[in-house]
Design a protein around this motif. Structure first.
Motif, PDB file in Angstrom:
ATOM      1  N   HIS A   1       0.852  -1.187   0.000  1.00  9.91           N
ATOM      2  CA  HIS A   1       0.000   0.000   0.000  1.00  9.91           C
ATOM      3  C   HIS A   1       0.891   1.241   0.000  1.00  9.91           C
ATOM      4  N   LEU A   2       0.581   2.164  -0.891  1.00 12.24           N
ATOM      5  CA  LEU A   2       1.354   3.393  -1.010  1.00 12.24           C
ATOM      6  C   LEU A   2       0.391   4.575  -1.064  1.00 12.24           C
ATOM      7  N   GLN A   3       0.668   5.568  -0.224  1.00 10.42           N
ATOM      8  CA  GLN A   3      -0.177   6.763  -0.203  1.00 10.42           C
ATOM      9  C   GLN A   3       0.705   7.999  -0.112  1.00 10.42           C
ATOM     10  N   VAL A   4       0.479   8.931  -1.025  1.00 12.88           N
ATOM     11  CA  VAL A   4       1.211  10.193  -1.036  1.00 12.88           C
ATOM     12  C   VAL A   4       0.181  11.316  -1.073  1.00 12.88           C
ATOM     13  N   ALA A   5       0.232  12.209  -0.074  1.00 12.24           N
ATOM     14  CA  ALA A   5      -0.731  13.311  -0.004  1.00 12.24           C
ATOM     15  C   ALA A   5       0.010  14.603   0.308  1.00 12.24           C
ATOM     16  N   ASN A   6      -0.432  15.681  -0.314  1.00  9.54           N
ATOM     17  CA  ASN A   6       0.180  16.987  -0.060  1.00  9.54           C
ATOM     18  C   ASN A   6      -0.915  18.035   0.146  1.00  9.54           C
ATOM     19  N   ASP A   7      -0.544  19.102   0.858  1.00 12.53           N
ATOM     20  CA  ASP A   7      -1.493  20.206   1.034  1.00 12.53           C
ATOM     21  C   ASP A   7      -1.349  21.196  -0.105  1.00 12.53           C
TER      22      ASP A   7
ATOM     23  N   ALA B   1      -6.511   8.625  -7.546  1.00 11.82           N
ATOM     24  CA  ALA B   1      -5.838   9.924  -7.488  1.00 11.82           C
ATOM     25  C   ALA B   1      -6.883  11.015  -7.611  1.00 11.82           C
ATOM     26  N   GLY B   2      -6.774  12.022  -6.771  1.00 11.67           N
ATOM     27  CA  GLY B   2      -7.725  13.118  -6.847  1.00 11.67           C
ATOM     28  C   GLY B   2      -7.512  14.111  -5.726  1.00 11.67           C
ATOM     29  N   PRO B   3      -8.219  15.231  -5.767  1.00  8.55           N
ATOM     30  CA  PRO B   3      -8.075  16.255  -4.720  1.00  8.55           C
ATOM     31  C   PRO B   3      -8.639  15.792  -3.388  1.00  8.55           C
ATOM     32  N   VAL B   4      -7.972  16.188  -2.342  1.00  6.94           N
ATOM     33  CA  VAL B   4      -8.421  15.934  -0.965  1.00  6.94           C
ATOM     34  C   VAL B   4      -8.318  17.261  -0.227  1.00  6.94           C
ATOM     35  N   GLY B   5      -9.465  17.854   0.047  1.00 10.12           N
ATOM     36  CA  GLY B   5      -9.448  19.174   0.662  1.00 10.12           C
ATOM     37  C   GLY B   5      -8.829  20.174  -0.284  1.00 10.12           C
ATOM     38  N   SER B   6      -7.840  20.906   0.216  1.00 11.36           N
ATOM     39  CA  SER B   6      -7.132  21.875  -0.624  1.00 11.36           C
ATOM     40  C   SER B   6      -5.914  21.270  -1.293  1.00 11.36           C
ATOM     41  N   GLY B   7      -5.638  20.004  -1.005  1.00 12.72           N
ATOM     42  CA  GLY B   7      -4.453  19.351  -1.558  1.00 12.72           C
ATOM     43  C   GLY B   7      -4.801  18.257  -2.552  1.00 12.72           C
ATOM     44  N   PHE B   8      -3.888  17.304  -2.655  1.00 10.20           N
ATOM     45  CA  PHE B   8      -4.028  16.229  -3.631  1.00 10.20           C
ATOM     46  C   PHE B   8      -3.455  14.956  -3.022  1.00 10.20           C
ATOM     47  N   ALA B   9      -4.059  13.814  -3.348  1.00  4.76           N
ATOM     48  CA  ALA B   9      -3.608  12.541  -2.774  1.00  4.76           C
ATOM     49  C   ALA B   9      -3.619  11.466  -3.846  1.00  4.76           C
ATOM     50  N   ILE B  10      -2.666  10.560  -3.689  1.00  2.00           N
ATOM     51  CA  ILE B  10      -2.559   9.397  -4.581  1.00  2.00           C
ATOM     52  C   ILE B  10      -2.440   8.159  -3.720  1.00  2.00           C
ATOM     53  N   THR B  11      -3.287   7.173  -3.990  1.00  2.00           N
ATOM     54  CA  THR B  11      -3.263   5.911  -3.259  1.00  2.00           C
ATOM     55  C   THR B  11      -3.133   4.768  -4.248  1.00  2.00           C
ATOM     56  N   ALA B  12      -2.179   3.889  -4.031  1.00  2.00           N
ATOM     57  CA  ALA B  12      -1.954   2.745  -4.923  1.00  2.00           C
ATOM     58  C   ALA B  12      -1.855   1.473  -4.112  1.00  2.00           C
ATOM     59  N   ILE B  13      -2.412   0.395  -4.645  1.00  3.48           N
ATOM     60  CA  ILE B  13      -2.302  -0.936  -4.042  1.00  3.48           C
ATOM     61  C   ILE B  13      -1.669  -1.848  -5.089  1.00  3.48           C
ATOM     62  N   LEU B  14      -0.494  -2.381  -4.769  1.00  5.86           N
ATOM     63  CA  LEU B  14       0.258  -3.218  -5.695  1.00  5.86           C
ATOM     64  C   LEU B  14       0.317  -4.643  -5.177  1.00  5.86           C
ATOM     65  N   PRO B  15      -0.218  -5.630  -5.928  1.00  2.00           N
ATOM     66  CA  PRO B  15      -0.086  -7.025  -5.509  1.00  2.00           C
ATOM     67  C   PRO B  15       1.393  -7.435  -5.542  1.00  2.00           C
ATOM     68  N   ILE B  16       1.784  -8.196  -4.556  1.00  2.00           N
ATOM     69  CA  ILE B  16       3.165  -8.705  -4.483  1.00  2.00           C
ATOM     70  C   ILE B  16       3.174 -10.127  -5.014  1.00  2.00           C
ATOM     71  N   MET B  17       3.660 -10.291  -6.247  1.00  2.00           N
ATOM     72  CA  MET B  17       3.729 -11.608  -6.865  1.00  2.00           C
ATOM     73  C   MET B  17       5.190 -11.941  -7.121  1.00  2.00           C
ATOM     74  N   GLU B  18       5.542 -13.181  -6.874  1.00  2.00           N
ATOM     75  CA  GLU B  18       6.948 -13.567  -6.968  1.00  2.00           C
ATOM     76  C   GLU B  18       7.480 -13.469  -8.392  1.00  2.00           C
ATOM     77  N   ASN B  19       6.602 -13.631  -9.395  1.00  2.00           N
ATOM     78  CA  ASN B  19       7.060 -13.563 -10.781  1.00  2.00           C
ATOM     79  C   ASN B  19       6.925 -12.165 -11.352  1.00  2.00           C
ATOM     80  N   ALA B  20       6.621 -11.176 -10.527  1.00  2.00           N
ATOM     81  CA  ALA B  20       6.443  -9.802 -11.003  1.00  2.00           C
ATOM     82  C   ALA B  20       7.793  -9.181 -11.292  1.00  2.00           C
TER      83      ALA B  20
END
Length: 431
Positions: free
Chosen positions: A374-380, A412-431
């Motif tokens: 899980h990865l989340q990046v948010a800024n004001d 990905a989209g605005p959150v309040g006055s800022g912006f946020a990105i949320t990603a969920i990456l499956p962990i696969m051994e052959n990835a």
């Protein structure tokens, strides 16, 4: 008008067979039917021996020799029996044997021409074979004719084959009116030869089309692979250039203001810009290494991953962002594709914050939960940005492509006055 069109349609196979028709190109022969000439015979004008052509030459010679011997023998028998009173000169016998056998040599390259020559030869040889053999076609001539009909059916369109078969049946029936059983046998042999040739033609055409489809599929797959590789390179270049150029642009703008005439601080700031430029060039060389020549001179340095996250955050902080990094779970041993994609998503998110919200506070949170990252990046809001409102670049598109390739999800989209990105990456051994 309709009657004329009907007559023309009925006459077309005969006209094509006798005058205008042309055979299709010969089908390629397997390589095993060509034998290389030994080096000791290098003075010969050819380097390979076509076994099919050699067999046809031997067959033509055998038919010619057999037909000539039969005509000579039959003439002697008739002379002794007193059934003929005048001996035919040998050139006539040679001519009858030649026109009855030699057309078989042409059937491989020009089957229609061979058939027309066989028809003409039959007419010219009939006075000789009819007298000596008491039949229109000699055995050698029958074998030659059946082989030529087979070749015509194997190389010509169905309409031409039908015309050849019809002319052959009508011609033989017209010259053999006294033996119904012989006519029936001849029609059956001609039909069998034509059907065998037509069947061979159908199978060869199907094989040829299948080979063409396979080649077309291979070219399509190669083109698709090329497009995918170009998209991957473009995505990597965008991530590298966008991030580093954003940092360099911000640094170049901020350094003179921070130095305020201090030469030492100005020199330090320019040194940071130079270091960032060198880092950008290094990553660009790594990405472009796949486009270099095939002599092995490619950059094999590993792609960046989450192990370089602290370095990425430090670069963002030097550009004026306040970055709060939080890591959770065991992030070691991740598949390369997952680690690289997470790094690039974080890199692009920080680049977007630099461009659209300079001086903002950014929260970066990366945690591992079971088989998912899980990865989340948010800024004001940060300070006002000179970027045009609503400007959409390729950064979010590249993020979605990366996540989609791994079978994950991204929001990905605005959150309040800022912006946020949320990603969920499956962990696969052959990835």
């Amino acid at each position: 008008m309709l009657l004329r069109d009907g007559l023309l349609r009925l006459a077309r196979p005969f006209v094509q067979a006798l005058v205008t028709g042309k055979a299709g190109p010969p089908f390629p022969r397997p390589r095993r039917l060509r034998l290389p000439v030994p080096a000791s015979l290098g003075l010969l004008p050819f380097r390979t021996v076509d076994l099919v052509l050699l067999a046809e030459i031997l067959l033509a010679w055998f038919l010619f020799d057999t037909g000539l011997l039969q005509l000579m023998t039959q003439q002697e028998i008739l002379l002794r029996a007193g059934l003929v009173v005048k001996r035919l000169d040998e050139p006539f016998l040679w001519f009858a044997a030649a026109v009855s056998s030699l057309p078989v040599l042409l059937r491989g390259r020009w089957p229609l021409a061979a058939w027309r020559l066989a028809i003409l030869g039959s007419l010219l040889a009939t006075p000789i074979t009819g007298v000596l053999l008491n039949q229109v076609f000699s055995p050698a001539q029958t074998i030659t004719y059946l082989l030529i009909v087979y070749s015509v059916a194997a190389r010509c369109e169905r309409e031409i084959t039908l015309g050849v078969l019809t002319v052959s049946v009508l011609g033989f029936t017209a010259t053999t009116t006294y033996n119904t059983q012989l006519i029936l046998m001849s029609v059956i042999l001609l039909a069998v030869a034509a059907l065998l040739g037509y069947n061979v033609r159908i199978r060869r055409l199907a094989s040829s089309r299948l080979a063409e489809e396979e080649q077309r599929s291979k070219r399509a797959l190669a083109a698709q692979a090329t497009l995918e590789e170009r998209a991957r390179i473009a995505r990597e270049l965008h991530d590298v250039v966008a991030h580093h150029m954003s940092v360099i642009a911000i640094q170049a703008e901020a350094v003179p203001l921070q130095a305020a005439g201090d030469a030492r601080r100005l020199e330090e700031g320019l040194g940071e810009i130079r270091a960032l430029s060198l880092a950008a060039m290094t990553e660009m060389r790594r990405v472009l290494g796949v486009l270099r020549d095939g002599d092995g001179r490619t950059d094999t340095a590993p792609q960046p991953g989450l192990g370089r996250l602290e370095e990425l955050v430090g670069t963002a902080r030097s550009a004026g962002l306040t970055v709060r990094l939080k890591l959770g779970g065991n992030l070691t041993g991740l598949p390369t594709a997952v680690s690289l994609s997470a790094y690039r998503i974080a890199q692009e998110s920080l680049s977007n914050a630099m461009r659209h919200a300079p001086g903002s506070t950014v929260s970066v949170k990366i945690t591992r939960s079971g088989a998912e990252l899980h990865l989340q990046v948010a800024n004001d809001a940060g300070r006002p940005s000179p970027t045009e409102p609503g400007h959409v670049g390729h950064g979010l598109i590249g993020m979605r492509e990366r996540v989609s390739m791994l079978g994950g999800s991204l929001w990905a989209g605005p959150v309040g006055s800022g912006f946020a990105i949320t990603a969920i990456l499956p962990i696969m051994e052959n990835a």
